[in-house]
Each structure stands twice: as structure tokens, then as C-alpha cells.
Write an enzyme that holds these catalytic residues in place. Structure first.
Site, mmCIF file in Angstrom:
data_model
loop_
_atom_site.group_PDB
_atom_site.id
_atom_site.type_symbol
_atom_site.label_atom_id
_atom_site.label_comp_id
_atom_site.label_asym_id
_atom_site.label_seq_id
_atom_site.Cartn_x
_atom_site.Cartn_y
_atom_site.Cartn_z
ATOM 1 N N GLU A 90 44.217 45.092 67.738
ATOM 2 C CA GLU A 90 44.802 45.111 66.383
ATOM 3 C C GLU A 90 43.758 44.887 65.293
ATOM 4 O OE1 GLU A 90 49.016 42.871 67.212
ATOM 5 O OE2 GLU A 90 47.221 41.682 66.940
ATOM 6 N N GLY A 143 42.048 44.937 61.722
ATOM 7 C CA GLY A 143 42.463 45.062 60.334
ATOM 8 C C GLY A 143 41.224 45.241 59.464
ATOM 9 N N ARG A 195 39.465 36.037 47.807
ATOM 10 C CA ARG A 195 38.641 35.577 48.933
ATOM 11 C C ARG A 195 37.490 34.648 48.544
ATOM 12 N NH1 ARG A 195 35.899 38.536 51.776
ATOM 13 N NH2 ARG A 195 36.138 37.465 53.758
ATOM 14 N N TYR A 247 37.990 31.287 50.493
ATOM 15 C CA TYR A 247 37.163 31.106 51.700
ATOM 16 C C TYR A 247 35.673 31.000 51.413
ATOM 17 C CZ TYR A 247 41.038 33.906 53.823
ATOM 18 O OH TYR A 247 42.221 34.437 54.230
ATOM 19 N N CYS A 305 41.906 31.655 34.485
ATOM 20 C CA CYS A 305 41.729 30.313 33.931
ATOM 21 C C CYS A 305 41.632 29.258 35.015
ATOM 22 C CB CYS A 305 42.871 30.003 32.975
ATOM 23 S SG CYS A 305 42.889 31.168 31.619
ATOM 24 N N GLU A 306 40.547 29.327 35.754
ATOM 25 C CA GLU A 306 40.203 28.367 36.801
ATOM 26 C C GLU A 306 38.691 28.333 36.858
ATOM 27 O OE1 GLU A 306 42.033 26.677 39.235
ATOM 28 O OE2 GLU A 306 43.918 27.395 38.382
ATOM 29 N N TYR A 348 41.908 42.380 52.759
ATOM 30 C CA TYR A 348 42.300 41.068 52.232
ATOM 31 C C TYR A 348 41.897 40.872 50.770
ATOM 32 C CZ TYR A 348 42.911 40.511 57.216
ATOM 33 O OH TYR A 348 43.281 40.714 58.519
HETATM 34 C C1 PLP Z 1 45.156 39.075 61.044
HETATM 35 C C2 PLP Z 1 45.458 39.535 62.396
HETATM 36 C C3 PLP Z 1 44.818 40.647 62.914
HETATM 37 C C4 PLP Z 1 43.720 41.379 62.193
HETATM 38 O O1 PLP Z 1 42.585 40.623 62.059
HETATM 39 P P1 PLP Z 1 41.251 41.282 61.460
HETATM 40 O O2 PLP Z 1 40.281 40.174 61.474
HETATM 41 O O3 PLP Z 1 41.570 41.750 60.097
HETATM 42 O O4 PLP Z 1 40.857 42.392 62.373
HETATM 43 C C5 PLP Z 1 45.198 41.091 64.170
HETATM 44 N N1 PLP Z 1 46.156 40.453 64.877
HETATM 45 C C6 PLP Z 1 46.791 39.369 64.401
HETATM 46 C C7 PLP Z 1 47.835 38.727 65.221
HETATM 47 C C8 PLP Z 1 46.462 38.863 63.154
HETATM 48 O O5 PLP Z 1 47.081 37.782 62.702
#
Ligand code: PLP
Length: 442
Positions: free
Chosen positions: A294, A296, A334, A338, A365-366, A394
Site C-alpha cells: 500500500e 502512498g 508537515r 513533523y 498567524c502562528e 500529505y
Molecule cells: C499511511 C498508510 C499507508 C501509506 O504509507 P506511505 O508511507 O504514504 O506509503 C499504507 N498503509 C497504511 C495502513 C497506512 O496507514
């Protein structure tokens, strides 16, 4: 071989004949003029290349499916592109599920994930017939079984577990360590499996799900993750006779935000995952499982840049020089959330030599609304266009209307064409959900 996540800039980035930065064949200064700033710009070629590099990297293991982690950045156009590339979608809310549905994604290839899904979200998930649900906790097992039963369905589930693997990333984006809000601890899986076996007859347990964290640079943890999951599935098989066939390894592959970052290629993590499966499936007496990945950030992060216009600046006597831009923590939280670090260049004169160290401040305003601390820049003037790299993941997806500032537009560029994929908000949008009770009317 390198993959797109190892590039600091979108793959089509160059300096054009106007002396401006160009991405996807589009001059960034012209995009800023046409669409205004702040502006998110996404390079279609970088997204598609990375998606294809993922598939290529896992070619040696045919039983793998890719799900895009929608929370990194989701709009209907992104769904269309990744659906065309054969991806399913990992969604974590009714809103993400609805977006996937409206854009025509194949919901059979999607997974619903999250640590506190509501009854209504579970209902929607079951009604729309999503492929898999990753169940996070005991309450959800009970709720989902109710929902499935009332719909006369048996639903396929994974159990989200915390494998107890730590990675070296920011504390807020670590998720696989034991003290995490996500998933079942491995000491709780027996109770969950027992409930599924004895009581929750509308749930069909097909596998385990884990996600160790984000912006990961270590490849060995993927090897370990596969082993922990296979070992646990083998233990459950021996104890309960339940044979699970799927492992979902989550996302997490890092990207290059600055010249100092050296993330691994997707091939390197694929190699670890495949070798771990080949070695550990026989060791734990399991068939080679279906694998879900998965990603992202690594799919979308590098493809996106943000354009800002330079406004005021302030030289603190004997201190820093602050240069303010027309966006900041509301369009990209971000850095303040972070301490994330970015690289930026001046889109209208990228070849000018850096002459001073400045801090790029946002307009909100921070005091904490600082986008980049101490970056070497040419002398910045009002009206210069700054291009922030690697804001695709993100950024917009975490944006807010803090200070009632309008959310920016996003455009998709490809082959010298630019198309709006998210309209800029208007003041009318902004007040459209506000209601004045009659007793307060003027
Ligand atoms: C956020 C998330 C992802 C994606 O993470 P990336 O670091 O953006 O690749 C995949 N699986 C789950 C369960 C997540 O919470």
C-alpha cells in the site's frame, strides 16, 4: 536502477528557454500566472512511472496487488490515473471510499482501513461491496459482524496487527511498534481469532495486515515484517486450523526531500519482501501468500510541487532574515507538524547564484508557521515564484482553512498541457456551510 522516489524533482523537471523551471512541459511561472498561487502542480508522468516501477519491481512474484494509500493525496483524477495503472485503493474514511466510488475505481480491489471506523462507514463499505476490510480492534469485529449480518453478507477481513518492529522515522509516523494506537497486539490475536471462529459467522478471516511507518529508508524491516506475519499465520493455523492466504505489508517507502536523503529504490524493498516470502513460507510451513502493498507517499510525493509567491521580508537586526510567501501551514502542515524539511528553488530564475541564507515563513498567524529554516537563496524579491519540491504527499490532503484562507488549486501537467484537478476555493465556498440561527439575524 533508480526509481522515481529517489529523484528530488518530478522526472520531467528542466530549465526551459525562458530560463524558468518547467515541469510536464509547462512553464511554472506561466502556471502561476494562469492559476494563481499557492498552487499544487502534479506531474502525471512521474505518478505513472512510479506506479509502473512498483509493478515491475514485483514482477517476479505474480501474487502481488498494489493498493494506493489514498490518504497521501486523493482526488477523482488521481483515482482515474492509478485505476488505469491497475492499482486498487486503500481508503480510511467514508470520504475516501466515496471518492474512489465516484471516480469509478474497482471497489473489489480496495481495502478499508482505520482504527475507529464508524458504524455508518462500515455500513457503506459493506453496501458498496469493498474487497477487504482491515479490522483494527475488538469493537470493530463486533460492529462489522452486525453490519454484515444485517446485509446478509459474509465479508473478507484482515486483522491489523502491530508486529513490534521499530523503524527510524519521526515518532508521529511510526505505527508498527508495540505502543501504537493501531491494530491488535500479537498477544491479542488469539482472542480475536477465537471470536471470529466461534461467534462472528459473517466474517471471513483471510489474512493479516501491518504497516510499520512512513518515510522508511531501511529495507531490512520489510524482510522482518513478512517473517513476523507468516510466523503468526502459521501459529494461528496450528492452533485454530484457520488457513490465512493474504499478507498486507502496508506502505512506507521513503522519498528524497533534500539532497541528503537517500531512500532505497522500490526494487530493493521488493527484493527483501520476495526473498523473505521465499525463505519464510517453507520455514513456517505456509503456502506462498497473496501480498498486498500500500504505497502512498512514494507514489505521489515526488510528482507534486507547490508554487508560492514571495511577499514581505524581515531582517531581524543581527538575526535571521525571514521571507514570507502566500501560503504555509494551512496548505502544507508537515513542517510545523513533523519538522519536515523541504527543498525550494526560484521558478522564475533558477540559475541565479544563492547569495544569502533565509528562512521561508508562511502567512498564517502562528510563529511555528515556518516552511523552510535556513536555505541558501538568491536575493528574493516580492513577486518571485518559489517552487517547493516533493509536496505531493500529505500536503494538500492535510490542508485546512486555518485563518479562513482559501485552499489552493491543484493542476495536473503532462505533455505541455495543464488541467485543473481541484478548483481553488472561493469565498462563497468558504461560507457555504455556515449557518446563522434566526435569532442572530440582523
Ligand atoms: C499511511 C498508510 C499507508 C501509506 O504509507 P506511505 O508511507 O504514504 O506509503 C499504507 N498503509 C497504511 C495502513 C497506512 O496507514
Amino acid at each position: 536502477m533508480t526509481t522515481a522516489n529517489q529523484s528530488l524533482k518530478p522526472l520531467t523537471t528542466k530549465i526551459n528557454e525562458n530560463g524558468h523551471i518547467e515541469i510536464g512541459g509547462c512553464d511554472l511561472v506561466q502556471l502561476a500566472e494562469k492559476y494563481g498561487t499557492p498552487l499544487y502542480v502534479f506531474d502525471e508522468q512521474t505518478i505513472r512511472t512510479m506506479a509502473r516501477q512498483y509493478k515491475e519491481a514485483f514482477k517476479a512474484y505474480p501474487k502481488v496487488s498494489m493498493l494506493y494509500a489514498s490518504k497521501a493525496f486523493m482526488t477523482k483524477s488521481v483515482v482515474r490515473i492509478l485505476d488505469e495503472e491497475g492499482f486498487g485503493f486503500d481508503v480510511v474514511s467514508g470520504g475516501e471510499l466515496y471518492t474512489a466510488y465516484k471516480a469509478g475505481a474497482d471497489l473489489k480491489k480496495c481495502l478499508f482501513n482505520g482504527n475507529n471506523k464508524s458504524y455508518d462507514e462500515l455500513q457503506m463499505t459493506v453496501e458498496l461491496g469493498i474487497g477487504l476490510i482491515s479490522v483494527d480492534n475488538f469493537l470493530e469485529l463486533a460492529l462489522l459482524n452486525d453490519v454484515a449480518k444485517s446485509n446478509n453478507k459474509k465479508v473478507d477481513i484482515l486483522l491489523r496487527v502491530t508486529p513490534g518492529i521499530e523503524c527510524h522515522t519521526h515518532e508521529y509516523i511510526q505505527t508498527g511498534h508495540l505502543d501504537s494506537k493501531f491494530g491488535f497486539d500479537l498477544t491479542q490475536t488469539d482472542d480475536a481469532v477465537e471470536l471470529i471462529q466461534d461467534e462472528y459467522k459473517n466474517l471471513n478471516l483471510v489474512g493479516l495486515h501491518a504497516h510499520i511507518g512512513s518515510q522508511i529508508f531501511e529495507t531490512s524491516i520489510y524482510y522482518d515484517e513478512v517473517e513476523v506475519l507468516l510466523k503468526e499465520m502459521s501459529r494461528i493455523k496450528d492452533k485454530f486450523g484457520i488457513v490465512m492466504t493474504h499478507i498486507n505489508l502496508g506502505g512506507g517507502l521513503g522519498i528524497k526531500y533534500t539532497e541528503n536523503d537517500c531512500p532505497p529504490s522500490v526494487n530493493e524493498i521488493a527484493e527483501k519482501i520476495i526473498s523473505s516470502v521465499k525463505e519464510n513460507a517453507p520455514k513456517y510451513n505456509m503456502e506462498e501468500p497473496e501480498i498486498h502493498i500500500e504505497p502512498g507517499r512514494s507514489i505521489i510525493g515526488t510528482s507534486g510541487v507547490t508554487l508560492y509567491t514571495v511577499g514581505s521580508s524581515k531582517q531581524v537586526p543581527k538575526g535571521k532574515k525571514y521571507v514570507a510567501v502566500d501560503g504555509g501551514m494551512a496548505d502544507n502542515p508537515r513542517p510545523s507538524l513533523y519538522q519536515a524539511v523541504y527543498t525550494a528553488e526560484v521558478a522564475n530564475r533558477p540559475d541565479d547564484e544563492p547569495v544569502e541564507t533565509v528562512t521561508i515563513a508562511g502567512r498564517f498567524c502562528e510563529s511555528g508557521d515556518i516552511l523552510i529554516k535556513d536555505i541558501q537563496m538568491p536575493e528574493l524579491k516580492e513577486g518571485d515564484i518559489l517552487c517547493f519540491y516533493d509536496t505531493g504527499a500529505y500536503g494538500y490532503s492535510m490542508s485546512s482553512n486555518y485563518n479562513r484562507v482559501l485552499k489552493p488549486a491543484a493542476v495536473l501537467v503532462n505533455n505541455a498541457q495543464s488541467d485543473i484537478i481541484i478548483n481553488r476555493e472561493s469565498y462563497e465556498h468558504l461560507v457555504s456551510l455556515d449557518v446563522i440561527p434566526q435569532r442572530l439575524e440582523k
